[in-house]
Write a protein that holds these residues in place. Structure first.
Motif, PDB file in Angstrom:
ATOM      1  N   SER B 201      13.582  47.537  29.440  1.00  0.00           N
ATOM      2  CA  SER B 201      13.059  47.808  28.251  1.00  0.00           C
ATOM      3  C   SER B 201      12.991  49.328  28.128  1.00  0.00           C
ATOM      4  O   SER B 201      12.262  50.096  28.796  1.00  0.00           O
ATOM      5  CB  SER B 201      11.819  47.159  27.838  1.00  0.00           C
ATOM      6  OG  SER B 201      10.988  47.529  26.714  1.00  0.00           O
ATOM      7  N   VAL B 202      13.669  50.223  27.262  1.00  0.00           N
ATOM      8  CA  VAL B 202      13.721  51.543  27.119  1.00  0.00           C
ATOM      9  C   VAL B 202      13.356  52.201  25.818  1.00  0.00           C
ATOM     10  O   VAL B 202      13.830  51.605  24.840  1.00  0.00           O
ATOM     11  CB  VAL B 202      15.037  52.227  27.479  1.00  0.00           C
ATOM     12  CG1 VAL B 202      14.995  53.848  27.785  1.00  0.00           C
ATOM     13  CG2 VAL B 202      15.389  51.735  28.925  1.00  0.00           C
ATOM     14  N   ALA B 203      12.313  52.575  25.933  1.00  0.00           N
ATOM     15  CA  ALA B 203      11.781  53.430  24.325  1.00  0.00           C
ATOM     16  C   ALA B 203      12.352  54.737  24.404  1.00  0.00           C
ATOM     17  O   ALA B 203      12.055  55.631  25.556  1.00  0.00           O
ATOM     18  CB  ALA B 203      10.290  53.259  24.394  1.00  0.00           C
ATOM     19  N   TRP B 204      13.036  55.258  23.424  1.00  0.00           N
ATOM     20  CA  TRP B 204      13.565  56.626  23.702  1.00  0.00           C
ATOM     21  C   TRP B 204      13.022  57.238  22.015  1.00  0.00           C
ATOM     22  O   TRP B 204      12.970  56.798  20.938  1.00  0.00           O
ATOM     23  CB  TRP B 204      14.867  56.752  23.800  1.00  0.00           C
ATOM     24  CG  TRP B 204      16.010  55.937  23.057  1.00  0.00           C
ATOM     25  CD1 TRP B 204      15.983  56.145  21.722  1.00  0.00           C
ATOM     26  CD2 TRP B 204      17.044  55.107  23.531  1.00  0.00           C
ATOM     27  NE1 TRP B 204      17.101  55.513  21.314  1.00  0.00           N
ATOM     28  CE2 TRP B 204      17.705  54.868  22.506  1.00  0.00           C
ATOM     29  CE3 TRP B 204      17.404  54.498  24.825  1.00  0.00           C
ATOM     30  CZ2 TRP B 204      18.682  53.812  22.600  1.00  0.00           C
ATOM     31  CZ3 TRP B 204      18.089  53.679  24.843  1.00  0.00           C
ATOM     32  CH2 TRP B 204      18.945  53.440  23.712  1.00  0.00           C
ATOM     33  N   ARG B 205      12.998  58.720  22.059  1.00  0.00           N
ATOM     34  CA  ARG B 205      13.001  59.379  20.928  1.00  0.00           C
ATOM     35  C   ARG B 205      13.593  60.759  20.981  1.00  0.00           C
ATOM     36  O   ARG B 205      13.582  61.715  22.193  1.00  0.00           O
ATOM     37  CB  ARG B 205      11.484  59.886  20.746  1.00  0.00           C
ATOM     38  CG  ARG B 205      11.115  60.546  19.269  1.00  0.00           C
ATOM     39  CD  ARG B 205       9.735  61.000  19.342  1.00  0.00           C
ATOM     40  NE  ARG B 205       8.990  59.685  19.246  1.00  0.00           N
ATOM     41  CZ  ARG B 205       7.734  59.669  18.931  1.00  0.00           C
ATOM     42  NH1 ARG B 205       6.966  60.968  18.761  1.00  0.00           N
ATOM     43  NH2 ARG B 205       6.785  58.561  19.131  1.00  0.00           N
ATOM     44  N   ASP B 206      14.185  61.330  20.111  1.00  0.00           N
ATOM     45  CA  ASP B 206      14.907  62.455  20.117  1.00  0.00           C
ATOM     46  C   ASP B 206      15.745  62.715  21.356  1.00  0.00           C
ATOM     47  O   ASP B 206      16.018  63.777  22.057  1.00  0.00           O
ATOM     48  CB  ASP B 206      14.056  63.596  20.026  1.00  0.00           C
ATOM     49  CG  ASP B 206      13.096  63.486  18.729  1.00  0.00           C
ATOM     50  OD1 ASP B 206      13.806  63.125  17.767  1.00  0.00           O
ATOM     51  OD2 ASP B 206      12.104  64.026  18.942  1.00  0.00           O
ATOM     52  N   GLY B 207      16.526  61.537  21.632  1.00  0.00           N
ATOM     53  CA  GLY B 207      17.358  61.397  22.966  1.00  0.00           C
ATOM     54  C   GLY B 207      17.008  61.572  24.549  1.00  0.00           C
ATOM     55  O   GLY B 207      17.379  61.853  25.329  1.00  0.00           O
ATOM     56  N   ALA B 208      15.325  61.557  24.251  1.00  0.00           N
ATOM     57  CA  ALA B 208      14.652  61.421  25.652  1.00  0.00           C
ATOM     58  C   ALA B 208      14.126  60.213  25.735  1.00  0.00           C
ATOM     59  O   ALA B 208      13.674  59.649  24.965  1.00  0.00           O
ATOM     60  CB  ALA B 208      13.477  62.707  25.564  1.00  0.00           C
ATOM     61  N   CYS B 209      13.970  59.790  27.042  1.00  0.00           N
ATOM     62  CA  CYS B 209      13.309  58.319  27.453  1.00  0.00           C
ATOM     63  C   CYS B 209      11.795  58.768  27.348  1.00  0.00           C
ATOM     64  O   CYS B 209      11.363  59.636  27.945  1.00  0.00           O
ATOM     65  CB  CYS B 209      13.530  57.952  28.828  1.00  0.00           C
ATOM     66  SG  CYS B 209      15.374  57.495  29.104  1.00  0.00           S
ATOM     67  N   GLU B 210      11.012  57.752  26.662  1.00  0.00           N
ATOM     68  CA  GLU B 210       9.854  58.029  26.595  1.00  0.00           C
ATOM     69  C   GLU B 210       9.115  57.019  27.561  1.00  0.00           C
ATOM     70  O   GLU B 210       7.995  57.223  28.332  1.00  0.00           O
ATOM     71  CB  GLU B 210       9.270  57.718  25.169  1.00  0.00           C
ATOM     72  CG  GLU B 210       9.481  58.641  24.305  1.00  0.00           C
ATOM     73  CD  GLU B 210       8.553  58.592  23.073  1.00  0.00           C
ATOM     74  OE1 GLU B 210       8.041  57.682  22.470  1.00  0.00           O
ATOM     75  OE2 GLU B 210       7.939  59.742  22.868  1.00  0.00           O
ATOM     76  N   ARG B 211       9.583  55.855  27.668  1.00  0.00           N
ATOM     77  CA  ARG B 211       9.176  54.744  28.491  1.00  0.00           C
ATOM     78  C   ARG B 211      10.223  53.742  29.002  1.00  0.00           C
ATOM     79  O   ARG B 211      11.118  53.646  28.072  1.00  0.00           O
ATOM     80  CB  ARG B 211       8.058  53.816  27.640  1.00  0.00           C
ATOM     81  CG  ARG B 211       6.957  53.174  28.481  1.00  0.00           C
ATOM     82  CD  ARG B 211       6.197  52.322  27.511  1.00  0.00           C
ATOM     83  NE  ARG B 211       7.191  51.011  27.003  1.00  0.00           N
ATOM     84  CZ  ARG B 211       7.686  50.073  27.695  1.00  0.00           C
ATOM     85  NH1 ARG B 211       7.354  49.817  28.733  1.00  0.00           N
ATOM     86  NH2 ARG B 211       8.671  49.155  26.874  1.00  0.00           N
ATOM     87  N   VAL B 212      10.005  53.635  30.316  1.00  0.00           N
ATOM     88  CA  VAL B 212      11.096  52.558  30.789  1.00  0.00           C
ATOM     89  C   VAL B 212      10.369  51.537  31.640  1.00  0.00           C
ATOM     90  O   VAL B 212       9.462  51.865  32.388  1.00  0.00           O
ATOM     91  CB  VAL B 212      11.924  53.438  31.985  1.00  0.00           C
ATOM     92  CG1 VAL B 212      13.091  52.284  32.493  1.00  0.00           C
ATOM     93  CG2 VAL B 212      12.867  54.547  31.277  1.00  0.00           C
TER      94      VAL B 212
END
Ligand SMILES: Cc1cc2nc3c(=O)[nH]c(=O)nc-3n(C[C@H](O)[C@H](O)[C@H](O)COP(=O)(O)OP(=O)(O)OC[C@H]3O[C@@H](n4cnc5c(N)ncnc54)[C@H](O)[C@@H]3O)c2cc1C
Lengths: 153, 290
Positions: B201-212
């Motif tokens: 499960s990967v959360a990203w914003r503006d092309g950057a990983c926020e949470r993995v």
């Protein structure tokens, strides 16, 4: 299913021997063991609770000592079954004590266990993992008992 | 087999908990979908005198949005419903994908998320997915409700943080975040339990990983999860080197069984490959989104 293990105890071999042949001490060390009572000179009756997830099994076992070489080794066979539920357990066990130092003993144990009946429906792979862990728990409790006894003696 | 168990049908969680507390954990059992429990009764593995059916408790049913945008999946939600839930998107899609891979349509129509996680089969599909998504489990007991992170809920083979007399009431998820959630299951034939599975499960914003969140199923007493592997993947931006290292770490930490499905050594070998594949797919999507 074979289980085996080795652990060290900080006590002289004779003392370790007396402990492993003392039923009341064994009840306290064997995980799930609720009762051990001598039947005659060579046999004990034991009640052991085995829990795997939602399944609980209470075995009524008879342990018979088949070979005993004081301070060194004891071989036994275990036979028994669950009250009404037709799981049958049998095991051949061996415990060997080796003197490593004046106050250090190595305990080597092995057991060939077979279970038939309803519990065999559970995966054997997982049973073996459980049983291995019981061995580790046994060693911990046994060491604690010996340490506690050593300070009060 | 003994006489038929007495069946209760409480209408509230409080009543179910009261009925459950009257037993000793063996005599009284909760009945959810029955997919596992009834099979165990038939095999004489368990023999309850009383069953507490959860079917009439409205609060346990369905998936709804919480005030903060998170999702609450009631314990009696069937696998089929979870597999079809459109709100389980982005990083949370891992749960939807896991639900879709459970057994076959018959079992997915019967089985519930509460029953599955309470039973905690080490080869089950929800546990790693919930750990990857960093979900929480809501529990009810005589003293009220509490929440436990999924990462602490699964304790051992078939053992959870549920105390005697407690039940699962829901699974709680943070507000769905943009990203990718995937669940890959290796099995002998479609519909079988997993030899090994990988939940990502990967959360990203503006092309950057926020949470993995990465978890492996079927390879130990509980879902395998390492904070260190998650951190590597996040800081390494799902790169190949990070994926390889994460896979190695997880394989080294695994404590797999030897069973009819596969040997322990085989399971250890497939973990890194499955991890690398899942991460590569997420990386491709992250780059395409940029
Ligand atoms: C043929 C077959 C194949 C399967 N394959 C897979 C698979 O590939 N992957 C997978 O993940 N699962 C698989 N399962 C398991 C399936 O997902 C079950 O539905 C699930 O494990 C149990 O859910 P249930 O609702 O049927 O629970 P039940 O069978 O009703 O209950 C299971 C246990 O949980 C307890 N329980 C139920 N609900 C609660 C609650 N809310 N709180 C506390 N305790 C509760 C019960 O008392 C019981 O001990 C399979 C099952 C079958 C029969």
């Amino acid at each position: 299913m074979r289980m085996e293990g080795t652990f060290e105890v900080g006590a002289p071999r004779e003392r370790v021997w007396r402990c492993i042949t003392d039923p009341t001490l064994m009840v306290a060390c064997i995980p799930g063991c609720e009762e051990i009572a001598p039947v005659d000179a060579r046999r004990y009756r034991a009640r052991v609770l085995v829990e795997v997830g939602p399944v609980k099994a209470r075995f009524n076992l008879v342990v018979e000592v088949v070979e005993e070489l004081p301070f060194e080794r004891v071989a036994s066979v275990t036979r028994g079954e669950e009250g009404t539920r037709a799981s049958i357990l049998s095991a051949e066990n061996m415990v060997i004590l080796a003197e490593i130092g004046p106050a250090l003993t190595e305990v080597r144990y092995s057991s060939d266990v077979s279970v038939t009946g309803r519990l065999a429906k559970y995966g054997l792979g997982m049973m073996k993992k459980r049983v291995d862990r019981l061995g580790v728990e046994f060693a911990e409790r046994f060491r604690e008992r010996i340490a506690a006894g050593a300070t009060s003696a | 087999m003994s006489a038929l168990a007495h069946l209760h049908r409480p209408a509230t969680i409080e009543e179910a908990v009261r009925l459950l507390a009257a037993g000793d954990g063996e005599r009284v059992r909760l009945l959810a979908g029955g997919a596992t429990l009834v099979a165990m009764m038939n095999a004489e593995l368990v023999d309850p005198a009383e069953l507490v059916s959860l079917a009439a408790i409205a609060e346990l049913r369905g998936i709804r949005a919480l005030a903060d945008g998170g999702l609450r999946i009631g314990a009696m939600t069937r696998h089929r419903e979870t597999a079809a839930e459109a709100r389980l998107a982005g990083a949370a899609a891992v749960l939807r994908e896991a639900a879709a891979r459970i057994a076959n349509p018959v079992v997915r129509n019967m089985g519930t998320i509460g029953g599955s996680i309470a039973f905690a089969d080490p080869a089950a599909d929800y546990p790693p997915a919930l750990v990857a998504a960093d979900a929480a489990v809501e529990i009810a007991g005589r003293r009220g409700r509490r929440q436990v992170p999924a990462r602490e809920f699964f304790v051992d083979w078939f053992a959870t943080a549920l105390a005697p007399g407690e039940m699962v009431t829901a699974v709680l998820l943070a507000p769905p975040a943009p990203g990718r959630g995937s669940y890959d299951k290796l099995c002998r034939v479609s519909g079988d339990f997993a030899i090994a599975s990988v939940a990502l499960s990967v959360a990203w914003r503006d092309g950057a990983c926020e949470r993995v969140g990465l978890a492996v199923g079927g390879c130990g007493p509980r879902p395998l999860h390492l904070d260190e592997a998650d951190a590597l993947l996040r800081s390494g931006r799902l790169g190949e080197a990070a994926a390889r290292r994460a896979g190695e770490l997880l394989a080294a930490a695994a404590d797999p069984l030897e069973d009819v499905r596969a040997s322990a050594a085989y399971r250890r070998r497939v973990i890194p490959r499955m991890v690398e594949r899942a991460v590569a797919q997420a990386r491709a999507q992250l780059e395409a989104n940029r």
